[in-house]
Scaffold this active site. Structure first.
Site, PDB file in Angstrom:
ATOM      1  N   CYS A   2       0.854  -1.186   0.000  1.00 28.27           N
ATOM      2  CA  CYS A   2       0.000   0.000   0.000  1.00 28.27           C
ATOM      3  C   CYS A   2       0.889   1.233   0.000  1.00 28.27           C
ATOM      4  O   CYS A   2       2.083   1.154   0.262  1.00 28.27           O
ATOM      5  CB  CYS A   2      -0.877  -0.003   1.235  1.00 28.27           C
ATOM      6  SG  CYS A   2      -1.828  -1.521   1.395  1.00 28.27           S
ATOM      7  N   ARG A  27       1.538   1.826  -5.951  1.00 27.92           N
ATOM      8  CA  ARG A  27       1.728   0.802  -4.927  1.00 27.92           C
ATOM      9  C   ARG A  27       0.455   0.007  -4.648  1.00 27.92           C
ATOM     10  O   ARG A  27       0.493  -1.014  -3.962  1.00 27.92           O
ATOM     11  CB  ARG A  27       2.218   1.448  -3.631  1.00 27.92           C
ATOM     12  CG  ARG A  27       3.513   2.199  -3.778  1.00 27.92           C
ATOM     13  CD  ARG A  27       3.916   2.808  -2.471  1.00 27.92           C
ATOM     14  NE  ARG A  27       4.253   1.776  -1.514  1.00 27.92           N
ATOM     15  CZ  ARG A  27       5.471   1.292  -1.330  1.00 27.92           C
ATOM     16  NH1 ARG A  27       6.472   1.759  -2.030  1.00 27.92           N
ATOM     17  NH2 ARG A  27       5.699   0.348  -0.441  1.00 27.92           N
ATOM     18  N   TRP A  76      -3.557  -1.894  -1.613  1.00 31.77           N
ATOM     19  CA  TRP A  76      -3.541  -3.127  -2.402  1.00 31.77           C
ATOM     20  C   TRP A  76      -4.049  -4.189  -1.438  1.00 31.77           C
ATOM     21  O   TRP A  76      -3.407  -4.508  -0.424  1.00 31.77           O
ATOM     22  CB  TRP A  76      -2.132  -3.453  -2.885  1.00 31.77           C
ATOM     23  CG  TRP A  76      -2.101  -4.647  -3.788  1.00 31.77           C
ATOM     24  CD1 TRP A  76      -2.382  -4.675  -5.115  1.00 31.77           C
ATOM     25  CD2 TRP A  76      -1.783  -5.992  -3.425  1.00 31.77           C
ATOM     26  NE1 TRP A  76      -2.258  -5.958  -5.601  1.00 31.77           N
ATOM     27  CE2 TRP A  76      -1.892  -6.785  -4.595  1.00 31.77           C
ATOM     28  CE3 TRP A  76      -1.416  -6.619  -2.236  1.00 31.77           C
ATOM     29  CZ2 TRP A  76      -1.649  -8.158  -4.602  1.00 31.77           C
ATOM     30  CZ3 TRP A  76      -1.176  -7.985  -2.240  1.00 31.77           C
ATOM     31  CH2 TRP A  76      -1.296  -8.736  -3.423  1.00 31.77           C
ATOM     32  N   ASN A 103       0.371  -0.470   6.174  1.00 34.51           N
ATOM     33  CA  ASN A 103       0.883  -1.193   4.993  1.00 34.51           C
ATOM     34  C   ASN A 103       1.570  -2.439   5.523  1.00 34.51           C
ATOM     35  O   ASN A 103       2.374  -2.355   6.450  1.00 34.51           O
ATOM     36  CB  ASN A 103       1.891  -0.316   4.243  1.00 34.51           C
ATOM     37  CG  ASN A 103       2.597  -1.085   3.147  1.00 34.51           C
ATOM     38  OD1 ASN A 103       2.036  -2.015   2.581  1.00 34.51           O
ATOM     39  ND2 ASN A 103       3.822  -0.709   2.848  1.00 34.51           N
ATOM     40  N   GLY A 104       1.243  -3.593   4.954  1.00 31.24           N
ATOM     41  CA  GLY A 104       1.876  -4.833   5.400  1.00 31.24           C
ATOM     42  C   GLY A 104       0.832  -5.859   5.809  1.00 31.24           C
ATOM     43  O   GLY A 104      -0.342  -5.752   5.427  1.00 31.24           O
ATOM     44  N   GLU A 485      10.761 -12.338 -20.325  1.00 27.16           N
ATOM     45  CA  GLU A 485      10.324 -10.975 -20.001  1.00 27.16           C
ATOM     46  C   GLU A 485       9.231 -10.508 -20.970  1.00 27.16           C
ATOM     47  O   GLU A 485       8.249  -9.883 -20.556  1.00 27.16           O
ATOM     48  CB  GLU A 485      11.545 -10.035 -20.028  1.00 27.16           C
ATOM     49  CG  GLU A 485      11.245  -8.539 -19.936  1.00 27.16           C
ATOM     50  CD  GLU A 485      10.599  -8.108 -18.628  1.00 27.16           C
ATOM     51  OE1 GLU A 485      10.406  -8.938 -17.724  1.00 27.16           O
ATOM     52  OE2 GLU A 485      10.242  -6.918 -18.537  1.00 27.16           O
ATOM     53  N   LYS A 489       5.517  -9.371 -19.710  1.00 27.73           N
ATOM     54  CA  LYS A 489       4.920  -8.060 -20.027  1.00 27.73           C
ATOM     55  C   LYS A 489       3.512  -8.247 -20.580  1.00 27.73           C
ATOM     56  O   LYS A 489       2.588  -7.528 -20.234  1.00 27.73           O
ATOM     57  CB  LYS A 489       5.760  -7.285 -21.052  1.00 27.73           C
ATOM     58  CG  LYS A 489       7.059  -6.704 -20.570  1.00 27.73           C
ATOM     59  CD  LYS A 489       6.930  -5.466 -19.706  1.00 27.73           C
ATOM     60  CE  LYS A 489       6.852  -5.766 -18.242  1.00 27.73           C
ATOM     61  NZ  LYS A 489       8.023  -6.092 -17.515  1.00 27.73           N
ATOM     62  N   GLU A 492       0.985  -9.530 -17.817  1.00 23.01           N
ATOM     63  CA  GLU A 492       0.568  -8.558 -16.800  1.00 23.01           C
ATOM     64  C   GLU A 492      -0.207  -7.398 -17.396  1.00 23.01           C
ATOM     65  O   GLU A 492      -1.075  -6.830 -16.741  1.00 23.01           O
ATOM     66  CB  GLU A 492       1.729  -8.091 -15.922  1.00 23.01           C
ATOM     67  CG  GLU A 492       2.807  -7.292 -16.588  1.00 23.01           C
ATOM     68  CD  GLU A 492       3.901  -6.855 -15.587  1.00 23.01           C
ATOM     69  OE1 GLU A 492       4.999  -6.565 -16.037  1.00 23.01           O
ATOM     70  OE2 GLU A 492       3.637  -6.789 -14.374  1.00 23.01           O
ATOM     71  N   HIS A 508      11.261 -30.587 -26.829  1.00 26.93           N
ATOM     72  CA  HIS A 508      11.045 -31.407 -25.631  1.00 26.93           C
ATOM     73  C   HIS A 508       9.639 -31.220 -25.086  1.00 26.93           C
ATOM     74  O   HIS A 508       9.371 -31.590 -23.944  1.00 26.93           O
ATOM     75  CB  HIS A 508      12.102 -31.076 -24.580  1.00 26.93           C
ATOM     76  CG  HIS A 508      13.492 -31.309 -25.069  1.00 26.93           C
ATOM     77  ND1 HIS A 508      14.054 -32.559 -25.148  1.00 26.93           N
ATOM     78  CD2 HIS A 508      14.416 -30.450 -25.580  1.00 26.93           C
ATOM     79  CE1 HIS A 508      15.273 -32.471 -25.655  1.00 26.93           C
ATOM     80  NE2 HIS A 508      15.513 -31.193 -25.931  1.00 26.93           N
ATOM     81  N   LYS A 611       2.900  -2.175  -7.688  1.00 29.26           N
ATOM     82  CA  LYS A 611       4.277  -1.999  -8.156  1.00 29.26           C
ATOM     83  C   LYS A 611       5.284  -2.735  -7.280  1.00 29.26           C
ATOM     84  O   LYS A 611       6.156  -3.424  -7.774  1.00 29.26           O
ATOM     85  CB  LYS A 611       4.599  -0.510  -8.184  1.00 29.26           C
ATOM     86  CG  LYS A 611       6.011  -0.173  -8.636  1.00 29.26           C
ATOM     87  CD  LYS A 611       6.133  -0.290 -10.119  1.00 29.26           C
ATOM     88  CE  LYS A 611       7.535   0.013 -10.616  1.00 29.26           C
ATOM     89  NZ  LYS A 611       7.766  -0.630 -11.916  1.00 29.26           N
TER      90      LYS A 611
HETATM   91  O1  M6R Z   1      10.878  -3.809  -7.136  1.00 33.77           O
HETATM   92  P1  M6R Z   1      11.394  -5.116  -7.662  1.00 33.77           P
HETATM   93  O2  M6R Z   1      12.324  -4.950  -8.805  1.00 33.77           O
HETATM   94  O3  M6R Z   1      11.996  -5.964  -6.576  1.00 33.77           O
HETATM   95  O4  M6R Z   1      10.125  -5.888  -8.189  1.00 33.77           O
HETATM   96  C1  M6R Z   1      10.233  -7.212  -8.618  1.00 33.77           C
HETATM   97  C2  M6R Z   1       8.986  -7.650  -9.361  1.00 33.77           C
HETATM   98  O5  M6R Z   1       7.871  -7.582  -8.520  1.00 33.77           O
HETATM   99  C3  M6R Z   1       8.734  -6.790 -10.593  1.00 33.77           C
HETATM  100  O6  M6R Z   1       9.822  -6.803 -11.459  1.00 33.77           O
HETATM  101  C4  M6R Z   1       7.479  -7.292 -11.348  1.00 33.77           C
HETATM  102  O7  M6R Z   1       7.713  -8.552 -11.872  1.00 33.77           O
HETATM  103  C5  M6R Z   1       7.085  -6.284 -12.442  1.00 33.77           C
HETATM  104  N1  M6R Z   1       5.693  -5.952 -12.303  1.00 33.77           N
HETATM  105  C6  M6R Z   1       7.247  -6.796 -13.813  1.00 33.77           C
HETATM  106  O8  M6R Z   1       6.891  -5.849 -14.758  1.00 33.77           O
END
Ligand code: M6R
Length: 616
Positions: A2, A27, A76, A103-104, A485, A489, A492, A508, A611
């Site tokens: 959060c 966040r 969140w 937060n937490g 990656e 992308k 998500e 395989h 994030k």
């Molecule tokens: O803040 P961080 O780099 O530790 O975050 C790691 C992942 O949560 C972050 O890279 C996540 O996979 C992204 N949303 C990908 O776009």
């Protein structure tokens, strides 16, 4: 996960809180809420499910009186659905005069809740957080000392928390505490701030102090007191925020993601700046923070998500250039399986936010067992940077969009700098060859720009394939993590099935997925390098084409062969094969963004995500 903001001072508290929440919304965006204390109106709270804009509209329609102290929260959801009732702040005490945000995750909330219920407390939400509000209110009733009550309660809580608390009877004081969850203080002139990160208050001050583990803050207009949970004073260690609020605004781009993709030439350039001389030699002064670095005999990279893929790319360079064995571990798996760690193990923890709980816990676990820790982090004052022996900052600037883009290319670049510096330290390659590699790195910002200037066709392809149900990605060598990656992308942002595969793995199993019309994006290795895997990947393209795949290839400029087999080819400039990673990911970022946009989706705030993942 959060976002939290607090303020005390003569300015408009509503403006500070809502402006701070706007910059922290990445966040979490399940709900938002604020509480302010006005001398006449008393404690006023407003909270709404949905994005911050819902709360802002609500406040426009039914304003509350501005004040000089307040707290704000963007959520969140972990415990309890995203509803008005579960939104923060939570109120407690006589006449509901106390307001608290969290937060937490409070792990022992169930037993605390049972205790409170047995005392007759009525709960208004399904959250774990509300227990803290009632507990502080209860302690305050006994002692009439808000700070003492707060201190007593934080000691009872288990898990991860940043808490901010205000009380109508104390209109000059914001109390805050942190354990395993981030909290930063902003020091202003005649005003002070609190935030989950500096974005919360960077529009108002550049002076910041990060709060350590198990510490409490008493924030007033003209004073800041930080103590341990036991009340022992802690010396403040101030730092200067090196970016301004405009860096965290869209700057005319349709989304933060679009802006952050476009920021990449600078992000890569700034990450190299001051670390590479014009002859290509690398100097990482940060290495001085790590004892006996030359004794290191193995490296373990810990990270999550995109950052872990950056680690996978860095691994190739570290093994090849510094001749050290490297394993890349998903941080959440690492500490749950007795990994081999010695005092000669170097942990490289990669994290954009520096607050990812899994990465922090893995790092702590390794440190307790004697490992040295080097962080690659993008956020100043982050917990990871505080806890590591040394930190290489990726100077990518604030990354606001949930999907990581510029942090990724900057992380890979930082990883390659580390590889060169380690190789130089260990004498594992002739210095002249290392300098040549350094010079290749220096060319990257321009090459990144060149790619971004020519992505028109990838944008069109994103639109053309917006109805696809599944898109596959193939790569080899550093192209494999780039394939992963590219798929992440797309998942998500566009919520469609996407998978990345090592091209060699195709036969395989995964080749069974190929049917007529299946789109497959293939990252083709450079052709004219010793031991190139390009011919093998060309064979893979032929194998999937024979089974009906629609192939979009990302290949190096000058590779005239690929076009004979792929349906489409997007070319990136020639560079060192490892550095091709930073170039070949760019069209994949653009492709995912355009495809999601064509589906009408919000690319900055994809569903269910936040994030930074500050809970395990
Ligand atoms: O803040 P961080 O780099 O530790 O975050 C790691 C992942 O949560 C972050 O890279 C996540 O996979 C992204 N949303 C990908 O776009």
């Amino acid at each position: 996960m959060c976002g939290i903001v607090g303020y005390v001072g003569p300015g408009s508290t509503l403006e500070v809180l809502l402006g701070g929440l706007k910059r922290l919304e990445y966040r979490g965006y399940d709900s938002a809420g604020i509480s302010v204390i006005d001398s006449e109106a008393g404690l006023q709270t407003r909270k709404r499910a949905g994005k911050l804009s819902v709360l802002v509209d609500d406040l426009d329609q039914a304003p509350i009186k501005d004040a000089h102290i307040g707290i704000g929260h963007t959520r969140w959801a972990t415990h309890g659905a995203p509803t008005d009732g579960n939104a923060h702040p939570h109120l407690g005490g006589e006449h509901l005069k106390l307001s608290l945000i969290h937060n937490g995750i409070i792990e022992n909330f169930a037993e605390l809740k049972a205790e409170l219920i047995s005392q007759g407390v009525k709960f208004q939400s399904e959250t774990d957080s509300e227990v803290a509000a009632h507990l502080v209110a209860g302690e305050y009733l006994k002692s009439n000392d808000l700070s003492a009550a707060f201190r007593a309660v934080v000691k009872r809580l288990e898990g991860a928390f940043t808490l901010l608390c205000i009380h109508e009877d104390h209109p000059d004081l914001v109390l805050a505490a942190r354990r395993n969850s981030p909290l930063v203080i902003g020091l202003g002139e005649n005003e002070n701030f609190l935030g989950s990160d500096v974005a919360a208050f960077v529009a108002h001050t550049k002076r910041a102090v990060s709060v350590g583990q198990d510490q409490i803050v008493e924030l007033r207009q003209n004073s800041v007191l930080v103590t341990s949970f036991d009340g022992d004073p802690v010396e403040l260690s101030e730092f200067k925020i090196d970016w301004d609020a405009s860096a965290a605004s869209k700057g005319g781009w349709p989304s933060f993601m679009a802006k952050e993709i476009a920021d990449q030439p600078q992000a890569v350039g700034d990450t190299l700046m001051g670390r590479l001389a014009s002859d290509g030699s690398v100097k990482l002064s940060e290495f001085a923070g790590i004892d006996a670095l030359s004794q290191v005999d193995r490296i373990t990279i810990v990270a999550c998500g995109t950052a872990a893929y950056a680690g996978e790319v860095a691994k190739y360079a570290i093994e090849k250039w510094a001749k050290l064995p490297v394993s890349v571990e998903l941080a959440h798996e690492f500490r749950y399986r007795d990994p081999i760690i010695t005092e000669n193990t170097l942990i490289i923890a990669i994290s954009q936010s520096g607050e990812t709980m899994d990465t922090l816990m893995a790092t702590r676990y390794a440190k307790e067992r004697g490992a040295k820790v080097l962080a690659i982090c993008n956020t100043q004052g982050a917990t990871l940077a505080r806890e590591a022996d040394a930190t290489i900052y990726t100077h990518a600037g604030p990354e606001v969009a949930v999907a990581s883009t510029k942090a990724f290319t900057a992380q890979i670049t930082a990883g390659q700098l580390v590889a060169l510096a380690l190789a130089s330290l260990r004498g594992s390659m002739p210095q002249a060859e290392l300098n040549e590699l350094g010079q290749e790195l220096l060319k990257l910002p321009r090459a990144v720009k060149e790619v971004l200037d020519s992505v028109g066709r990838m944008k069109e392809l994103g639109k053309e394939l917006s109805d696809a149900k599944s898109i596959l990605f193939l790569g080899r060598n550093v192209g494999y993590p780039i394939a992963l990656e590219g798929a992440l992308k797309l998942k998500e942002l566009a919520y469609i099935h996407a998978e990345g595969f090592a091209a060699g793995e195709l036969k395989h199993g995964p080749i069974a997925l190929i049917e007529e019309g299946q789109p497959v994006i293939v990252i083709v290795p450079a052709k004219n390098t010793p031991g190139s895997l390009q011919p093998k990947v060309i064979s893979n393209i032929q194998e999937i084409k024979a089974r009906g795949a629609k192939v979009i290839a990302i290949a190096e400029a000058g590779d005239t062969e690929v076009a004979n087999y792929a349906d489409e080819v997007f070319f990136v400039p020639q560079t060192h094969p490892f550095m091709a990673a930073q170039l070949s990911v760019l069209p994949l970022q653009i492709f995912a963004m355009e495809l999601a946009t064509a589906k009408g989706l919000d690319v900055d705030q994809p569903r269910n995500l936040a994030k930074s993942v500050t809970v395990e």
